[in-house]
Design a protein around this motif. Structure first.
Motif, PDB file in Angstrom:
ATOM      1  N   UNK A  69     -80.743  25.447 -30.773  1.00  0.00           N
ATOM      2  CA  UNK A  69     -80.997  24.081 -30.329  1.00  0.00           C
ATOM      3  C   UNK A  69     -80.245  23.780 -29.055  1.00  0.00           C
ATOM      4  N   UNK A  70     -80.925  23.140 -28.122  1.00  0.00           N
ATOM      5  CA  UNK A  70     -80.307  22.898 -26.821  1.00  0.00           C
ATOM      6  C   UNK A  70     -79.090  22.011 -26.926  1.00  0.00           C
ATOM      7  N   UNK A  71     -79.117  21.073 -27.894  1.00  0.00           N
ATOM      8  CA  UNK A  71     -77.997  20.151 -27.998  1.00  0.00           C
ATOM      9  C   UNK A  71     -76.717  20.838 -28.435  1.00  0.00           C
ATOM     10  N   UNK A  72     -76.842  22.003 -29.103  1.00  0.00           N
ATOM     11  CA  UNK A  72     -75.649  22.704 -29.566  1.00  0.00           C
ATOM     12  C   UNK A  72     -74.915  23.384 -28.419  1.00  0.00           C
ATOM     13  N   UNK A  73     -75.633  23.759 -27.360  1.00  0.00           N
ATOM     14  CA  UNK A  73     -75.036  24.415 -26.194  1.00  0.00           C
ATOM     15  C   UNK A  73     -74.214  25.631 -26.614  1.00  0.00           C
ATOM     16  N   UNK A  74     -74.833  26.513 -27.388  1.00  0.00           N
ATOM     17  CA  UNK A  74     -74.156  27.713 -27.845  1.00  0.00           C
ATOM     18  C   UNK A  74     -74.259  28.850 -26.836  1.00  0.00           C
ATOM     19  N   UNK A  75     -74.825  28.597 -25.680  1.00  0.00           N
ATOM     20  CA  UNK A  75     -74.930  29.616 -24.647  1.00  0.00           C
ATOM     21  C   UNK A  75     -74.816  28.955 -23.286  1.00  0.00           C
ATOM     22  N   UNK A  76     -74.556  29.800 -22.282  1.00  0.00           N
ATOM     23  CA  UNK A  76     -74.369  29.310 -20.913  1.00  0.00           C
ATOM     24  C   UNK A  76     -75.167  30.206 -19.982  1.00  0.00           C
ATOM     25  N   UNK A  77     -76.297  29.720 -19.425  1.00  0.00           N
ATOM     26  CA  UNK A  77     -77.077  30.546 -18.494  1.00  0.00           C
ATOM     27  C   UNK A  77     -76.235  30.951 -17.293  1.00  0.00           C
ATOM     28  N   UNK A  78     -76.551  32.110 -16.734  1.00  0.00           N
ATOM     29  CA  UNK A  78     -75.728  32.672 -15.658  1.00  0.00           C
ATOM     30  C   UNK A  78     -76.468  32.851 -14.344  1.00  0.00           C
ATOM     31  N   UNK A  79     -77.789  32.975 -14.359  1.00  0.00           N
ATOM     32  CA  UNK A  79     -78.509  33.336 -13.144  1.00  0.00           C
ATOM     33  C   UNK A  79     -78.689  32.131 -12.225  1.00  0.00           C
ATOM     34  N   UNK A  80     -78.689  32.347 -10.894  1.00  0.00           N
ATOM     35  CA  UNK A  80     -78.913  31.245  -9.954  1.00  0.00           C
ATOM     36  C   UNK A  80     -80.377  30.869  -9.792  1.00  0.00           C
ATOM     37  N   UNK A  81     -81.276  31.594 -10.449  1.00  0.00           N
ATOM     38  CA  UNK A  81     -82.708  31.313 -10.374  1.00  0.00           C
ATOM     39  C   UNK A  81     -83.336  31.785 -11.676  1.00  0.00           C
ATOM     40  N   UNK A  82     -84.638  31.505 -11.827  1.00  0.00           N
ATOM     41  CA  UNK A  82     -85.323  31.919 -13.048  1.00  0.00           C
ATOM     42  C   UNK A  82     -85.344  33.431 -13.187  1.00  0.00           C
ATOM     43  N   UNK A  83     -85.359  34.132 -12.059  1.00  0.00           N
ATOM     44  CA  UNK A  83     -85.330  35.589 -12.058  1.00  0.00           C
ATOM     45  C   UNK A  83     -84.579  36.075 -10.839  1.00  0.00           C
ATOM     46  N   UNK A  84     -83.855  37.147 -11.010  1.00  0.00           N
ATOM     47  CA  UNK A  84     -83.169  37.815  -9.899  1.00  0.00           C
ATOM     48  C   UNK A  84     -83.694  39.239  -9.861  1.00  0.00           C
ATOM     49  N   UNK A  85     -84.247  39.649  -8.711  1.00  0.00           N
ATOM     50  CA  UNK A  85     -84.885  40.957  -8.587  1.00  0.00           C
ATOM     51  C   UNK A  85     -84.028  41.886  -7.742  1.00  0.00           C
ATOM     52  N   UNK A 216     -67.677  22.009 -11.871  1.00  0.00           N
ATOM     53  CA  UNK A 216     -68.481  23.228 -11.636  1.00  0.00           C
ATOM     54  C   UNK A 216     -68.867  23.958 -12.907  1.00  0.00           C
ATOM     55  N   UNK A 217     -68.118  23.751 -14.011  1.00  0.00           N
ATOM     56  CA  UNK A 217     -68.414  24.455 -15.257  1.00  0.00           C
ATOM     57  C   UNK A 217     -69.675  23.928 -15.938  1.00  0.00           C
ATOM     58  N   UNK A 218     -70.250  22.842 -15.447  1.00  0.00           N
ATOM     59  CA  UNK A 218     -71.534  22.367 -15.991  1.00  0.00           C
ATOM     60  C   UNK A 218     -72.591  23.452 -15.809  1.00  0.00           C
ATOM     61  N   UNK A 219     -72.532  24.173 -14.699  1.00  0.00           N
ATOM     62  CA  UNK A 219     -73.451  25.291 -14.474  1.00  0.00           C
ATOM     63  C   UNK A 219     -74.872  24.836 -14.239  1.00  0.00           C
ATOM     64  N   UNK A 220     -75.821  25.680 -14.607  1.00  0.00           N
ATOM     65  CA  UNK A 220     -77.245  25.419 -14.373  1.00  0.00           C
ATOM     66  C   UNK A 220     -78.026  25.833 -15.611  1.00  0.00           C
ATOM     67  N   UNK A 221     -79.318  25.496 -15.610  1.00  0.00           N
ATOM     68  CA  UNK A 221     -80.167  25.901 -16.727  1.00  0.00           C
ATOM     69  C   UNK A 221     -80.731  27.294 -16.478  1.00  0.00           C
ATOM     70  N   UNK A 222     -81.717  27.684 -17.301  1.00  0.00           N
ATOM     71  CA  UNK A 222     -82.266  29.038 -17.200  1.00  0.00           C
ATOM     72  C   UNK A 222     -82.994  29.288 -15.887  1.00  0.00           C
ATOM     73  N   UNK A 272     -79.565  16.965 -24.552  1.00  0.00           N
ATOM     74  CA  UNK A 272     -78.901  17.469 -23.360  1.00  0.00           C
ATOM     75  C   UNK A 272     -79.060  18.979 -23.314  1.00  0.00           C
ATOM     76  N   UNK A 273     -79.689  19.462 -22.271  1.00  0.00           N
ATOM     77  CA  UNK A 273     -79.887  20.895 -22.110  1.00  0.00           C
ATOM     78  C   UNK A 273     -78.723  21.502 -21.322  1.00  0.00           C
ATOM     79  N   UNK A 274     -78.563  22.815 -21.381  1.00  0.00           N
ATOM     80  CA  UNK A 274     -77.554  23.455 -20.526  1.00  0.00           C
ATOM     81  C   UNK A 274     -77.808  23.133 -19.054  1.00  0.00           C
ATOM     82  N   UNK A 275     -76.735  22.969 -18.312  1.00  0.00           N
ATOM     83  CA  UNK A 275     -76.870  22.653 -16.899  1.00  0.00           C
ATOM     84  C   UNK A 275     -77.137  21.194 -16.626  1.00  0.00           C
ATOM     85  N   UNK A 276     -76.839  20.305 -17.585  1.00  0.00           N
ATOM     86  CA  UNK A 276     -77.066  18.872 -17.397  1.00  0.00           C
ATOM     87  C   UNK A 276     -75.738  18.135 -17.428  1.00  0.00           C
ATOM     88  N   UNK A 277     -75.505  17.337 -16.397  1.00  0.00           N
ATOM     89  CA  UNK A 277     -74.329  16.475 -16.326  1.00  0.00           C
ATOM     90  C   UNK A 277     -74.795  15.038 -16.509  1.00  0.00           C
TER      91      UNK A 277
END
Length: 817
Positions: A69-85, A216-222, A272-277
């Motif tokens: 569940x997004x509200x639990x925030x049990x993970x933290x996305x790391x990539x600066x975009x949807x995909x990194x090639x 800065x620790x808010x980060x971004x979404x997927x 509240x999804x990850x990457x939301x302030x």
């Protein structure tokens, strides 16, 4: 013999497809239990000699679990975009992410999900992940038919509070092809939804945001997007709008977010999804009605800090005071002042840590930069094509589109196995070929400060991406026997003592130029006050304006002082930003920025066809491989590029229909372009006929810039097609790919990733620095180089004048013979 290779290669590719099962799916299939890598023709390659630290466990494939569940925030996305090639035989991507004190001390796993091209040889290809310089995982690149998921337990003490860096390094080899062209078919795509930090014991204790330093620790979404949700019950009042815009800019700067979207509402979001302030902004009375009883620190006085969220989600940022004047003073002192910078002081770097480390050096004058300062280490290559990337930034008044040259002093070496003539060093700047140097020595060579000239016309204000590629072919590549694509002896070495030298360049602003706004926020970045005109005073317009200002402030590295106005009549002697939907614009405004006035009524009601933008990294790459195998070349339009210009089509028809004399002049013109970068087209006088733009089919948003005829101040407008799509359209164009594509006087955005640029018919200069003869000489030389017809005419007049003057002088002083 060359024709016979294509059926053989097609058969080999087809046999690979039979081994791996079905072709690459359009959507992610459900994960399966890990099995052997596809098309295993040999036992797996042994691990490299340098061992992984004992405390770091090896990567362990894990089955997919149900979504958290997004509200639990049990993970933290790391990539600066949807995909990194990661592309080619070797590629590296590094960027920064931030953690709070509680997050850094938690038990964490690194989840990695990736997929690779079918032609990548798994036995010789490896993906390495490093965090803060320590290798935490190395795995074979062997997942062409589905996403491969791995989870790595991170040792305690590896992560730290604040900034951390992560890098993905790919070493890839082709299965069957030894040509340089085949290296462009190699890719590994890191998935943003599956690559993240996962908390093993997230319910053990809350991860509190302790201070503004944790922003800065808010980060971004997927997808690499950070959402700033500003909850302001009084957003409808004009007195609140300036505070909302100031908060959005300050938080984007203090949070160091790479891509920001601002949402203004009057109620707390349910999820509240990850990457939301989430920011609660308003008077104390409004905040009590919104949040209930305030904390002891926040009650009865001005307060800015994190407090618990009534929605049982992550902490929210509370900004409150007794009245709006108190709020404005509070925002200026605690949010805006720490990130403010005087407009007349140049910065040293331009922040890129959210997608590239190190930060780009900001070059405002003559400067020489070593590769070690650009994050490029000494390295050796055993493949056919080695490439490295450097990032530099130019100021908003950078003016060198036709004059000036940088010099790359290359320190490197290539072995005697490298074939002369077919091997070369190429330099690309912002996707354009800037220089090509052949490697001609038959016995190899040591390059010590070898100069390579790079024209400055390929650079632009803001971020510039420079690629240096070394193409090194050997005799074994021509034979292409079994195992020829595997790593062998080093062919090329690049040393970190290589220097990029930028000379003095002209510094003067040019208008209209949307590229300067996209690059550094110019001219708003150097203005003392900026006028903002919105189509309507509502949450959608306020959200769109705040999103744009946050993006411009990030590129300018300073918050803008904004004056929200009811109309353009009060703009005065200030640069202006105009935001709104077409139907909200008053009559007569759009023609002042180069857009037809009838667009206000016709564009929103027009029934355009739905535009489907091709997936540039998926279908387009696959089609390019098939086209190359079949020996066909796609047209620029079909491959997503620009259509041929009118002059190019006219020249093609002229060459096909003209007689021998016409073909001679066309051949001579082409020789001039190849040899001297000149053409007869440059002698034509530019058209001065004013033309008003009407959007093409499928256009969703228009960015336009013009100089106000009365004050000569720059006006930039962002006009959406409909009221209901204004906020979403603006959120799309501030994405890095779309924002960097803005240029000229008008940029029309069509679909999700397509932009059409219209160049300015005429431009004007904007003085940004005190008058200086040396700078004006460079400005004049660049302008003359851009207007070669006027330069030729001036030179002719000067020669005629010199001849007449010499004749008159000799007539008076000379002796007749």
């Amino acid at each position: 013999m060359k024709r016979l290779r294509f059926p053989a290669r097609l058969a080999a590719i087809a046999s690979c497809a039979l081994f791996v099962g079905s072709p690459i799916p359009a959507q992610e299939p459900p994960p399966v239990q890990p099995g052997p890598a596809p098309f295993m023709i040999a036992p797996p390659a042994p691990t490299p000699a340098s061992p992984v630290p004992p405390a770091t466990p090896a990567s362990v494939p894990v089955p997919e679990t149900s979504p958290t569940p997004a509200s639990a925030l049990l993970f933290k996305p790391l990539l600066p975009a949807a995909r990194v090639t990661l592309e080619g035989e070797s590629d590296v991507r590094s960027w920064a992410f931030y953690l709070t004190q509680d997050e850094a001390a938690a038990d964490l796993n690194l989840d990695v999900a990736f997929q690779n091209a079918l032609v990548v040889m798994p036995e010789a290809s490896r993906l390495t992940v490093r965090i803060n310089g320590e290798r935490v995982s190395e795995m074979p690149i062997a997942s062409s038919d589905r996403l491969k998921r791995s989870s790595i337990a991170l040792r305690k003490g590896l992560l730290r509070t604040g900034q951390n860096t992560i890098s993905f390094e790919a070493m890839q080899r082709h299965r069957i092809d030894c040509t340089v062209g085949s290296t462009y078919e190699l890719w590994t795509r890191i998935d943003g939804a599956g690559t993240r930090l996962a908390f093993r014991n997230a319910s053990a204790r809350p991860f509190a945001l302790r201070s503004l330093d944790d922003l800065p620790a808010i980060g971004a979404d997927e997808g690499g997007l950070t959402t700033i949700a500003i909850v302001a019950p009084g957003a409808g009042r004009a007195s609140a709008a300036n505070s909302i815009l100031a908060v959005a800019q300050a938080l984007a700067l203090r949070g160091r977010y790479g891509q920001v979207a601002v949402s203004v509402t009057e109620q707390l979001p349910a999820r509240t999804r990850p990457g939301t302030l989430t920011v609660a902004l308003g008077t104390s009375e409004e905040m009590r009605a919104l949040l209930g009883a305030l904390t002891a620190d926040a009650g009865g006085r001005s307060f800015v800090g994190f407090v618990p969220n009534p929605q049982k989600s992550t902490d929210l940022l509370l900004v409150t005071g007794e009245g709006w004047p108190d709020l404005e003073a509070l925002i200026a002192k605690f949010l805006t002042a720490p990130v403010a910078r005087p407009a007349n002081i140049n910065r040293k770097t331009m922040e890129t840590a959210s997608w590239h480390v190190p930060d780009a050096p900001f070059i405002s004058d003559k400067q020489a930069i070593r590769f070690s300062e650009l994050g490029i280490p000494t390295q050796e290559s055993t493949g056919r094509r080695m490439r490295v990337r450097a990032i530099v930034a130019m100021p908003g008044d950078f003016y060198a589109n036709a004059y000036g040259e940088a010099t790359l002093y290359l320190d490197g070496a290539y072995s005697q196995e490298v074939l002369p003539g077919d091997s070369r060093i190429e330099v690309f700047v912002n996707g354009n070929v800037a220089a090509t140097v052949p490697l001609n020595a038959t016995t190899g060579g040591l390059l010590q400060q070898f100069p390579i000239t790079v024209p400055l016309r390929h650079f632009r204000p803001g971020i510039n991406e420079i690629w240096i590629e070394a193409v090194t072919l050997a005799k074994s590549d021509l034979a292409c026997g079994p195992g020829a694509t595997l790593a062998g002896k080093s062919r090329f070495a690049l040393f970190d003592t290589t220097v990029l030298s930028i000379p003095n360049f002209a510094k003067i602003g040019v208008s209209p130029n949307l590229g300067a706004v996209a690059g550094t926020g110019f001219p708003y970045s150097v203005a003392s006050r900026v006028a903002l005109v919105m189509g309507r005073q509502d949450n959608a317009n306020l959200s769109a304006a705040a999103t744009l200002l946050a993006r411009i402030a990030r590129n300018a590295s300073r918050p803008l002082a904004v004056d929200l106005l009811a109309g353009t009549a009060a703009v005065g002697d200030r640069p202006a930003l105009i935001v709104g939907a077409a139907g909200q614009m008053p009559a007569g405004l759009l023609p002042r920025i180069g857009i037809a006035d009838n667009v206000r009524a016709t564009w929103p009601q027009r029934a355009d066809a739905v535009v489907v933008t091709p997936d540039a990294e998926g279908a387009a790459v696959f089609d390019a491989v098939i086209n190359r195998l079949q020996g066909r070349e796609a047209t620029p339009e079909a491959s997503g590029g620009d259509a041929p210009t009118t002059e190019a089509i006219r020249d093609r028809w002229r060459s096909s229909l003209g007689g021998p004399l016409a073909r001679y002049f066309i051949g001579f013109d082409q020789w001039l372009q190849r040899t001297f970068d000149l053409s007869f087209a440059q002698l034509r006088a530019p058209s001065r006929a004013p033309s008003l733009y009407e959007p093409a089919e499928g256009t969703e948003l228009i960015a336009a810039q013009a100089a106000d005829p009365d004050t000569r101040q720059v006006w930039t407008a962002f006009i959406a097609r409909r009221d209901e799509t204004l906020q979403s359209a603006v959120s799309r164009i501030v994405s890095p790919g779309n924002w960097a594509g803005m240029a000229g006087k008008i940029t029309a955005f069509r679909g999700a990733q397509e932009a059409h640029v219209i160049s300015a018919d005429s431009t004007s200069f904007v003085m940004t620095r005190p008058f200086n003869l040396a700078n004006m000489r460079l400005v004049f030389a660049n302008w003359m180089s851009s207007n070669i017809g006027i330069y030729a005419l001036a030179l002719l007049i000067a020669c005629i004048g010199l001849g007449i003057g010499t004749s008159l002088m000799l007539g008076r002083l000379g002796r007749r013979s």
